[in-house]
Design an enzyme around this catalytic site. Structure first.
Site, short mmCIF file in Angstrom:
data_model
loop_
_atom_site.label_atom_id
_atom_site.label_comp_id
_atom_site.label_asym_id
_atom_site.label_seq_id
_atom_site.Cartn_x
_atom_site.Cartn_y
_atom_site.Cartn_z
N ASP A 1 30.75 56.26 41.94
CA ASP A 1 31.62 57.18 42.68
C ASP A 1 32.90 57.48 41.88
O ASP A 1 33.07 57.00 40.75
CB ASP A 1 31.95 56.53 44.05
CG ASP A 1 32.11 57.55 45.15
OD1 ASP A 1 32.39 58.73 44.86
OD2 ASP A 1 31.98 57.17 46.34
N ASP B 1 30.95 65.46 50.20
CA ASP B 1 29.94 64.80 51.03
C ASP B 1 29.23 65.72 52.03
O ASP B 1 29.79 66.71 52.51
CB ASP B 1 30.60 63.68 51.84
CG ASP B 1 31.03 62.52 50.96
OD1 ASP B 1 31.04 62.66 49.72
OD2 ASP B 1 31.36 61.46 51.51
C1 GLA Z 1 32.39 58.89 48.78
C2 GLA Z 1 30.97 59.33 48.45
C3 GLA Z 1 30.06 59.03 49.60
C4 GLA Z 1 30.11 57.55 49.96
C5 GLA Z 1 31.54 57.12 50.24
C6 GLA Z 1 31.66 55.61 50.37
O1 GLA Z 1 32.92 59.68 49.81
O2 GLA Z 1 30.95 60.70 48.13
O3 GLA Z 1 28.74 59.41 49.29
O4 GLA Z 1 29.56 56.82 48.91
O5 GLA Z 1 32.41 57.53 49.17
O6 GLA Z 1 32.98 55.21 50.58
#
Ligand code: GLA
Length: 407
Positions: free
Chosen positions: A155, A225
Site C-alpha cells: 500500500d 478504493d
Molecule cells: C487502503 C487500500 C485498501 C485497504 C486499506 C487498509 O485504503 O487502498 O485497499 O488495503 O488501505 O487500511
C-alpha cells in the site's frame, strides 16, 4: 464518430493490445492470468484480519466449490500485526488474532491446495497505522518467504510528503512513487529462489501506474478504493474501459476487491460489478464473509463462463469500443460498449448503467471482427443466438456479456 474512423481506432487499439501483451514482464513468470481469491478488507476491515477468518475462507473455498473454479488466494489485508516491530525489527502477528501464529495457518491453507497472502505498506505505517515496510523491505521479504507467504499487497500510506496536510495519504502530485515499489519488488525478487511471491501494487493509480506497473509487479490498482457503493463501481469501471491496452499476462490492471454479497448492491449491480471486473481482466478477489453469503451473490461469483473469460490465456482485457451508431464515451460515465479478444473468440458486453435499453451492434463494428455471421452466447442467462448483428435487452444497471464465435 464516423464508422470508418471508429473501425480505424479499433484496429489501432488491437495493435496496442498485441504490443502490451508482448511487453517484458517480471522474470518470475507469476500472474499469467489475473489472481482469484478472497480478502479480509471488504469482509470486515481490521476485524477480519485473523486466523479464524482466513481458515473460514479457505474451508469455504473448498466447501462451496470456489476452489474448483480457480479461487485460490486467501489474503489478509491491513491490521494483522501488532503496532510495533520486535527487538530484531521483525513484524509480529497480533497474538489475539493469530493464536497459532501465521506459519501454522499457512500450512493448513497450503494443505487445502490454496495460497495465502498478506498486506503491507511502502510507507512508515500502513493505512490503519500498523508498521510499514519503509527501510525494512529486505527484512520483510525474508520474513514473508520464511513463513511461506504467496502474495504481498504493498500500500502507499504514510510515505514521505512535503505539502499535503494529510500524512496518511499524502501526495502532492509530483512525487514519484516508482522507487518505493522498485525497492519492494527487488526485495521480493531477492527471495524468489526460496519463495515466489505475487506482488500487488496499491498506490491508487498515481503516476499513471498502468504505464509502468508491469515492470514492477503483477497487478496494480488503477483507482482509489472500491468503497462498496454503486458510484465506486461506475468510477472504477469507467476508468478501466480506457486502460485495456496496459494489461497482459504477468501484469494486470487491478480494479480493487469485489463488493459482491455485501448487501449494498442490487442483484443487477452485482452482475455488472463482477462481469466488468472479469472481462477487464482484473484480479477477482471476493470481499465478503463466505460463511454467510447469499445464494444469488454466490451464483454470480461462481459463473464459470465468465470466470473462463477472466482467465483466458491471452490475458487481453476488454475495453471500450464505439459502434458506428453510438455516441462517444463521456469521461466519468460508464460507457455501455465493451469488447476484447479471447483465445477462442471475442467477448462483447453491454453495460446498462445509463438505463434499461435494447443495445444493438453490428459485428462489423466490433474490434477484431469482420462483417459476417457469428454465434453468440450470453453468459448470465445462457441465451444463445446467431446473426450479423447482436441485439439484446439489458435492464437498468445490469450487464449482458457475450462470447462470440464465427458461425
Ligand atoms: C487502503 C487500500 C485498501 C485497504 C486499506 C487498509 O485504503 O487502498 O485497499 O488495503 O488501505 O487500511
Amino acid at each position: 464518430m464516423h464508422a470508418k474512423a471508429s473501425k480505424a481506432l479499433a484496429l489501432s487499439q488491437l495493435f496496442m493490445l498485441a504490443e502490451a501483451t508482448l511487453k517484458p514482464r517480471l522474470p518470475d513468470g507469476l500472474g499469467l492470468t489475473p489472481h482469484m481469491g478472497w480478502s479480509s478488507w471488504n469482509t470486515g476491515q481490521c476485524d477480519a484480519a485473523s486466523e479464524q477468518y482466513a481458515l473460514d475462507a479457505a474451508n469455504q473455498f473448498v466447501e462451496l466449490g470456489l476452489k474448483d473454479l480457480g479461487y485460490e488466494y486467501v489474503n489478509i489485508d491491513d491490521c494483522w500485526s501488532t503496532t510495533a516491530r520486535d527487538e530484531s525489527g521483525n513484524l509480529v502477528p497480533d497474538p489475539a488474532k493469530w493464536p497459532n501464529g501465521i506459519p501454522a495457518v499457512i500450512d493448513q491453507i497450503h494443505e487445502l491446495g490454496l495460497k495465502f497472502g498478506l498486506y503491507g505498506c511502502a510507507g512508515e505505517m500502513t493505512c490503519a497505522s500498523f508498521p510499514g515496510s519503509w527501510g525494512h523491505e529486505e527484512q520483510d521479504a525474508q520474513l514473508l518467504a520464511s513463513w511461506g507467504v504467496d502474495f504481498w499487497k504493498h500500500d502507499a500510506c504514510f510515505t514521505p510528503c512535503t505539502t499535503s496536510p494529510n500524512p496518511q495519504t499524502c501526495w502532492d502530485g509530483s512525487i514519484d512513487t516508482k522507487p518505493w515499489y522498485g525497492t519492494m519488488r527487488d526485495a521480493l525478487q531477492g527471495v524468489a529462489d526460496t519463495k515466489a511471491i505475487l506482488f500487488n501494487i496499491c498506490q491508487w493509480g498515481r503516476n499513471e501506474v498502468w504505464t509502468w506497473g508491469a515492470d514492477y509487479g503483477h497487478s496494480w490498482r488503477i483507482e482509489s478504493d472500491n468503497w462498496g457503493d454503486w458510484d465506486s463501481v461506475i468510477r472504477i469501471g469507467a476508468h478501466a474501459g480506457d486502460l485495456a491496452q496496459y494489461g497482459g499476462p504477468g501484469g494486470f490492471n487491478d480494479l480493487d476487491m469485489l463488493f459482491v454479497g455485501n448487501g449494498v448492491l442490487t442483484e443487477a449491480q452485482e452482475r455488472l460489478h463482477f462481469g466488468l471486473w472479469a472481462i477487464a481482466k482484473s484480479p477477482l478477489v471476493i470481499g465478503t464473509d463466505l460463511t454467510t453469503i447469499g445464494e444469488s451473490s454466490l451464483n454470480i461469483l461462481k459463473n464459470k463462463d465468465i470466470i473462463d473469460i477472466n482467465q483466458d490465456e491471452l490475458g487481453i482485457p476488454a475495453g471500450y469500443f464505439q459502434p458506428s451508431n453510438a455516441d462517444a464515451p463521456v469521461a466519468g460515465q460508464l460507457y455501455p460498449y465493451w469488447a476484447g479478444e479471447l483465445s477462442n473468440g471475442t467477448v462483447v458486453a453491454f453495460a446498462a448503467a445509463a438505463g434499461a435499453n435494447t443495445y444493438s451492434v453490428s459485428f462489423a463494428d466490433v474490434p477484431g471482427l469482420e462483417a459476417g455471421t457469428y454465434n453468440w452466447k450470453e453468459l448470465y442467462s445462457g441465451e444463445e443466438g446467431s446473426g450479423e448483428e447482436l441485439s439484446f435487452d439489458v435492464a437498468q444497471d445490469d450487464i449482458a456479456i457475450f462470447r462470440v464465435t464465427p458461425a
